[in-house]
Design a protein around this motif. Structure first.
Motif, PDB file in Angstrom:
ATOM      1  N   ASP A  80       9.556  -7.753  -3.437  1.00 45.35           N
ATOM      2  CA  ASP A  80       8.445  -6.960  -3.078  1.00 45.35           C
ATOM      3  C   ASP A  80       8.059  -7.785  -1.865  1.00 45.35           C
ATOM      4  N   LYS A  91       2.876  -2.649   5.031  1.00 46.59           N
ATOM      5  CA  LYS A  91       1.858  -3.557   5.820  1.00 46.59           C
ATOM      6  C   LYS A  91       2.465  -3.733   7.326  1.00 46.59           C
ATOM      7  N   SER A 123       1.840   0.322  -3.075  1.00 42.64           N
ATOM      8  CA  SER A 123       1.705   0.581  -4.398  1.00 42.64           C
ATOM      9  C   SER A 123       2.840   1.573  -4.659  1.00 42.64           C
TER      10      SER A 123
HETATM   11  C1  LIG Z   1       2.861  -7.953  -2.201  1.00 44.28           C
HETATM   12  C2  LIG Z   1       2.258  -6.646  -2.237  1.00 44.28           C
HETATM   13  N1  LIG Z   1       2.703  -5.432  -2.946  1.00 44.28           N
HETATM   14  C3  LIG Z   1       2.059  -4.317  -3.004  1.00 44.28           C
HETATM   15  C4  LIG Z   1       0.914  -4.130  -2.392  1.00 44.28           C
HETATM   16  C5  LIG Z   1       0.051  -2.886  -2.585  1.00 44.28           C
HETATM   17  O1  LIG Z   1       0.061  -2.336  -1.335  1.00 44.28           O
HETATM   18  P1  LIG Z   1      -0.895  -1.060  -0.984  1.00 44.28           P
HETATM   19  O2  LIG Z   1      -2.237  -1.758  -1.282  1.00 44.28           O
HETATM   20  O3  LIG Z   1      -0.626  -0.689   0.222  1.00 44.28           O
HETATM   21  O4  LIG Z   1      -0.726  -0.057  -2.061  1.00 44.28           O
HETATM   22  C6  LIG Z   1       0.182  -5.063  -1.809  1.00 44.28           C
HETATM   23  C7  LIG Z   1      -1.085  -5.062  -1.272  1.00 44.28           C
HETATM   24  O5  LIG Z   1      -2.027  -6.045  -1.062  1.00 44.28           O
HETATM   25  C8  LIG Z   1       0.899  -6.477  -1.858  1.00 44.28           C
HETATM   26  O6  LIG Z   1       0.215  -7.622  -1.347  1.00 44.28           O
END
Ligand SMILES: Cc1ncc(COP(=O)(O)O)c(C=O)c1O
Length: 458
Positions: free
Chosen positions: A258, A287, A119
């Motif tokens: 992304d 991740k 995020s």
């Molecule tokens: C493609 C994608 N972008 C961004 C995010 C957000 O990541 P975070 O939960 O580490 O903030 C996620 C979370 O699942 C995701 O799948």
């Protein structure tokens, strides 16, 4: 709930606010407490073993007991447990990770801004794009186009990019400068009789029309996951990204890719960018960057964007953006070791080797009466659950089929996740055939039970 009820289960209900959980139902359902992990398995507090078919939240790519990552963290904790990158400071793991990450990243992404979550990385992308266009003297070029059913996080900006109604509802999102265009799922959004190429043409025409309607001079960027994850594992149709990229070029619109889920081997290439021929101006990763052993993310930038940020400093002085834990040395050391493991064990090659078997098992579910479609690439897939195969109709949310299948699968010792009318699968990249057999074995049994349940309740 009183403070005297002292089991972990009770204390959880009393004090923990659970993300993406029904907070009202939680007071009676309580938590499933996962106590430890081993390879592709996790164990609950009662010792029951589960094969983790979702790598946690699409992230534990090296499973749950990788000693090299534990050692990397321990070593860094003993050397320098914390430092930061503000005010021209740096530290060895941060520098080494930036070098290693940009070395494996798609061509041209030579700079990285670290943060701790997907995020935050996407949030930074939005902020930097606004800053970039102000510095280029085009303050009106600020809108960002995202896609319905895309998932980019939950913070105010990244939650706005996410194209899911429940992420916006009553949170006063999305922000006004964020627009959403079509989701590239032919199964869900193809018109009756419309071929996949015709669907692709129509939705990419819609994208161009949206840009023209808004005015290309107001549209700054387009963001997409190569394969959408949390919005329902949408694998893009052939030719989709080719056409999208041509449109973005035509109107001078930046492309943010992304790769938070797809990065580091998930699709059978190091990045989804390679699988789908994408040329990003910005790319976000998280991740798999650390195999999820530490929270760390990155926003990768081209030289052109970085040059503009440098120009910003000539105008304003210090680049006024930064997070306390950006490139946290323990997280950076773990991420660096993760990249080394991917290289040393040829994890991407391993994914390419087991993926055909995984996808074969997936295909075998396609004829099940409750399955509308199966889709996947590499080691990410979805099994679409349907109440009516021919009409492609999902079950009513009130039927609770998603939760039913997920719970029954867990009874069989398999963790999957039901989202958006599908069962998502995203096993650790280290999975072998026997893990894939276990995963699909439990899921098939749960689907068969679900069919009996549905028929009994007709
Ligand atoms: C493609 C994608 N972008 C961004 C995010 C957000 O990541 P975070 O939960 O580490 O903030 C996620 C979370 O699942 C995701 O799948």
């Amino acid at each position: 709930m009183t403070k005297t009820e002292s089991t972990a289960w009770h204390q959880d209900i009393a004090h923990v606010v659970h993300p993406y959980s029904n907070l009202d139902a939680h007071s009676t359902l309580g938590p499933t407490v996962i106590a430890r992990g081993d390879g592709c398995y996790v164990y609950d507090e009662h010792g029951k073993r589960y094969i983790e078919g979702m790598s946690g939240l699409w992230c534990a790519s090296l499973g749950f007991s990788e000693k090299r990552l534990v050692d990397a963290a321990t070593k860094q904790l003993n050397t320098l447990p914390y430092y930061h990158l503000f005010s021209h400071r740096s530290h060895p793991p941060g520098i080494a990770l930036a070098q290693a990450l940009t070395a494996v990243a798609p061509e041209g992404l030579n700079h990285v801004l670290f943060s701790s979550s997907g995020s935050e990385a996407n949030d930074a992308a939005v902020k930097l794009i606004w800053y970039y266009n102000n510095l280029l003297g085009r303050p009106q070029k600020k809108k960002i186009i995202s896609r319905l059913h895309g998932y980019h996080g939950v913070t105010v900006a990244s939650g706005s990019l996410t194209g899911l109604a429940h992420v916006h509802r009553d949170f006063d999102l999305p922000l006004p400068r964020v627009l959403h265009t079509d989701c590239p799922s032919h199964y869900h959004f193809g018109l009756p009789g419309e071929s996949e190429p015709a669907f692709t043409q129509r939705i990419t025409d819609n994208l161009e029309q949206l840009i023209l309607k808004e005015g290309p001079e107001t549209v700054a960027a387009f963001i997409a996951e190569p394969v959408s994850g949390a919005g329902g594992v949408i694998v893009p149709p052939a030719g989709y990204f080719e056409r999208v990229q041509a449109i973005l070029k035509k109107y001078d619109i930046l492309f943010i890719v992304d790769e938070v889920i797809t990065g580091f081997g998930r699709t059978g290439r190091m990045f989804g960018c390679e699988t789908y021929g994408l040329q990003p101006d910005m790319m976000t990763v998280a991740k798999g960057l650390s195999g999820a052993y530490q929270p760390i993310s990155g926003l990768l930038l081209t030289d052109a964007i970085h040059d503009t940020l440098r120009a910003g400093s000539r105008k304003h002085g210090a680049f006024a953006h930064g997070l306390t834990y950006a490139a946290h040395p323990v997280a950076a050391a773990v991420a660096l070791e993760t990249l080394h493991i991917y290289r040393d064990r040829d994890i991407v090659g391993h994914v390419r080797e087991v993926a055909p078997y995984f996808l074969e098992k997936l295909d075998a579910l396609a004829d099940h009466p409750l399955v509308g479609q199966v889709r996947g690439v590499g080691l990410i897939a979805a099994v679409e659950i349907t109440a009516d195969k021919a009409a492609r109709k999902p079950f009513e949310p009130t039927a609770g089929m998603g939760a039913w299948i997920q719970n029954r699968t867990m009874e069989y010792g398999v963790i999957v996740r039901t989202i958006a009318h599908c069962v998502a699968l995203c096993p650790p990249l280290i999975s072998e055939r026997q893990h894939i057999d276990e995963l699909f074995g439990g899921l098939s049994r749960a689907l068969d039970d679900a069919l009996v349940h549905v028929r009994a309740n007709k």
